[in-house]
Design an enzyme around this catalytic site. Structure first.
Site, PDB file in Angstrom:
ATOM      1  N   HIS A 176      42.892  45.329   4.231  1.00  0.00           N
ATOM      2  CA  HIS A 176      43.123  46.505   4.524  1.00  0.00           C
ATOM      3  C   HIS A 176      44.624  47.406   4.391  1.00  0.00           C
ATOM      4  O   HIS A 176      44.751  48.199   3.868  1.00  0.00           O
ATOM      5  CB  HIS A 176      43.866  46.288   6.871  1.00  0.00           C
ATOM      6  CG  HIS A 176      42.234  45.972   7.445  1.00  0.00           C
ATOM      7  ND1 HIS A 176      41.833  45.481   7.696  1.00  0.00           N
ATOM      8  CD2 HIS A 176      41.406  47.308   6.930  1.00  0.00           C
ATOM      9  CE1 HIS A 176      40.831  45.517   8.515  1.00  0.00           C
ATOM     10  NE2 HIS A 176      40.360  46.997   8.131  1.00  0.00           N
ATOM     11  N   LYS A 189      32.979  47.906  19.770  1.00  0.00           N
ATOM     12  CA  LYS A 189      33.132  46.420  19.299  1.00  0.00           C
ATOM     13  C   LYS A 189      33.646  45.643  20.240  1.00  0.00           C
ATOM     14  O   LYS A 189      34.788  45.361  20.971  1.00  0.00           O
ATOM     15  CB  LYS A 189      33.696  46.173  17.877  1.00  0.00           C
ATOM     16  CG  LYS A 189      32.905  47.540  16.810  1.00  0.00           C
ATOM     17  CD  LYS A 189      33.937  47.007  15.695  1.00  0.00           C
ATOM     18  CE  LYS A 189      33.432  47.637  14.191  1.00  0.00           C
ATOM     19  NZ  LYS A 189      34.515  47.307  12.710  1.00  0.00           N
ATOM     20  N   ARG A 241      33.761  49.883   0.043  1.00  0.00           N
ATOM     21  CA  ARG A 241      34.115  48.468  -0.696  1.00  0.00           C
ATOM     22  C   ARG A 241      32.640  48.210  -1.245  1.00  0.00           C
ATOM     23  O   ARG A 241      32.733  47.833  -2.029  1.00  0.00           O
ATOM     24  CB  ARG A 241      33.998  47.512   0.270  1.00  0.00           C
ATOM     25  CG  ARG A 241      35.862  46.928   1.150  1.00  0.00           C
ATOM     26  CD  ARG A 241      34.970  46.036   2.233  1.00  0.00           C
ATOM     27  NE  ARG A 241      34.412  46.406   3.659  1.00  0.00           N
ATOM     28  CZ  ARG A 241      34.157  46.412   4.681  1.00  0.00           C
ATOM     29  NH1 ARG A 241      34.901  44.995   4.945  1.00  0.00           N
ATOM     30  NH2 ARG A 241      33.754  46.817   5.240  1.00  0.00           N
ATOM     31  N   SER A 267      37.420  42.176   8.700  1.00  0.00           N
ATOM     32  CA  SER A 267      37.719  41.183   9.683  1.00  0.00           C
ATOM     33  C   SER A 267      36.968  40.380  10.040  1.00  0.00           C
ATOM     34  O   SER A 267      37.110  39.150  10.783  1.00  0.00           O
ATOM     35  CB  SER A 267      37.640  42.384  10.631  1.00  0.00           C
ATOM     36  OG  SER A 267      39.006  43.210  10.079  1.00  0.00           O
TER      37      SER A 267
HETATM   38  O1  PNS Z   1      37.562  49.018  11.564  1.00  0.00           O
HETATM   39  P1  PNS Z   1      36.427  49.799  12.209  1.00  0.00           P
HETATM   40  O2  PNS Z   1      35.850  49.437  13.120  1.00  0.00           O
HETATM   41  O3  PNS Z   1      35.362  50.269  11.236  1.00  0.00           O
HETATM   42  O4  PNS Z   1      36.801  51.685  12.540  1.00  0.00           O
HETATM   43  C1  PNS Z   1      36.585  52.410  13.192  1.00  0.00           C
HETATM   44  C2  PNS Z   1      36.982  53.704  13.779  1.00  0.00           C
HETATM   45  C3  PNS Z   1      37.609  53.437  14.551  1.00  0.00           C
HETATM   46  C4  PNS Z   1      37.600  54.402  12.257  1.00  0.00           C
HETATM   47  C5  PNS Z   1      35.362  54.580  14.398  1.00  0.00           C
HETATM   48  O5  PNS Z   1      35.542  53.670  14.992  1.00  0.00           O
HETATM   49  C6  PNS Z   1      36.257  55.965  14.744  1.00  0.00           C
HETATM   50  O6  PNS Z   1      36.966  56.430  14.171  1.00  0.00           O
HETATM   51  N1  PNS Z   1      36.366  55.649  15.788  1.00  0.00           N
HETATM   52  C7  PNS Z   1      36.947  57.239  16.795  1.00  0.00           C
HETATM   53  C8  PNS Z   1      35.802  57.721  17.471  1.00  0.00           C
HETATM   54  C9  PNS Z   1      35.954  58.869  17.405  1.00  0.00           C
HETATM   55  O7  PNS Z   1      36.791  59.925  16.996  1.00  0.00           O
HETATM   56  N2  PNS Z   1      34.616  59.288  17.076  1.00  0.00           N
HETATM   57  C10 PNS Z   1      34.047  61.130  16.587  1.00  0.00           C
HETATM   58  C11 PNS Z   1      34.036  61.339  15.357  1.00  0.00           C
HETATM   59  S1  PNS Z   1      33.138  59.891  13.959  1.00  0.00           S
END
Ligand code: PNS
Length: 165
Positions: A19, A43, A96, A133
């Protein structure tokens, strides 16, 4: 929306060196960078949002960044709603592997469709390619040493402060 303002969203549970690598690269590319802790209901979280914010702030400061970086959290709706609120035209995601591309592509298309926000994929240092993570949570949860995978502030916290969680 301003394409010089970007958001790096994630669960950051906990923040890793991967990150921090993406945050460092993105901070060099954009005028203003928002590092956004997003509550992901799918999660089961290890750390409370406030703890993740504090560890991110500390890690960013320790890395000598901070100048153009805002650390914030979002749990009130769509990620793009935050982008609209701060006028950010770009989302930055670290990639990645092909697995990440497959996971991120539909979200990038939806976010562009919802609000015209573009997603930029950055390739982290290969040294961090296998860090996640979830792996850090697993190793730390079983009492292992994660200091090779997380910023020093996170390692120190997981070594001591996380015992009470
Ligand atoms: O670190 P992560 O858990 O891979 O992050 C995922 C994250 C938080 C970026 C993803 O879950 C997200 O974009 N959540 C926001 C919810 C949202 O807007 N959803 C609709 C469009 S994809």
């Amino acid at each position: 929306m301003n394409s010089r303002i970007a958001v790096v969203p994630g669960s950051f549970d906990p923040p890793t060196l991967g990150h921090l690598d993406v945050i460092t690269r993105a901070a060099e590319l954009y005028d203003e960078l928002h590092v956004l802790v997003v509550h992901n209901p799918e999660k089961h979280a290890m750390l409370p949002i406030a703890q993740r914010l504090s560890l991110l702030e500390q890690s960013i400061r320790d890395a000598g960044l901070a100048g153009n970086i805002v650390v914030a959290s979002w749990s009130m709706g769509l990620l793009v709603d935050y982008c609209v609120e701060v006028n950010a035209g770009v989302l930055v995601k670290g990639i990645r592997s092909q697995v990440d591309v497959a996971y991120e592509t539909p979200m990038a298309i939806v976010n562009r469709g919802l609000a015209g926000v573009e997603t930029v994929f950055l390739l982290p240092d290969p040294a961090h390619a296998l860090v996640s993570s979830s792996l850090v949570r697993q190793v730390a949860g079983l009492g292992g040493d994660v200091s090779a995978y997380v910023p020093p502030a996170v390692a120190a916290f997981l070594d001591t402060g996380a015992r009470d969680l």
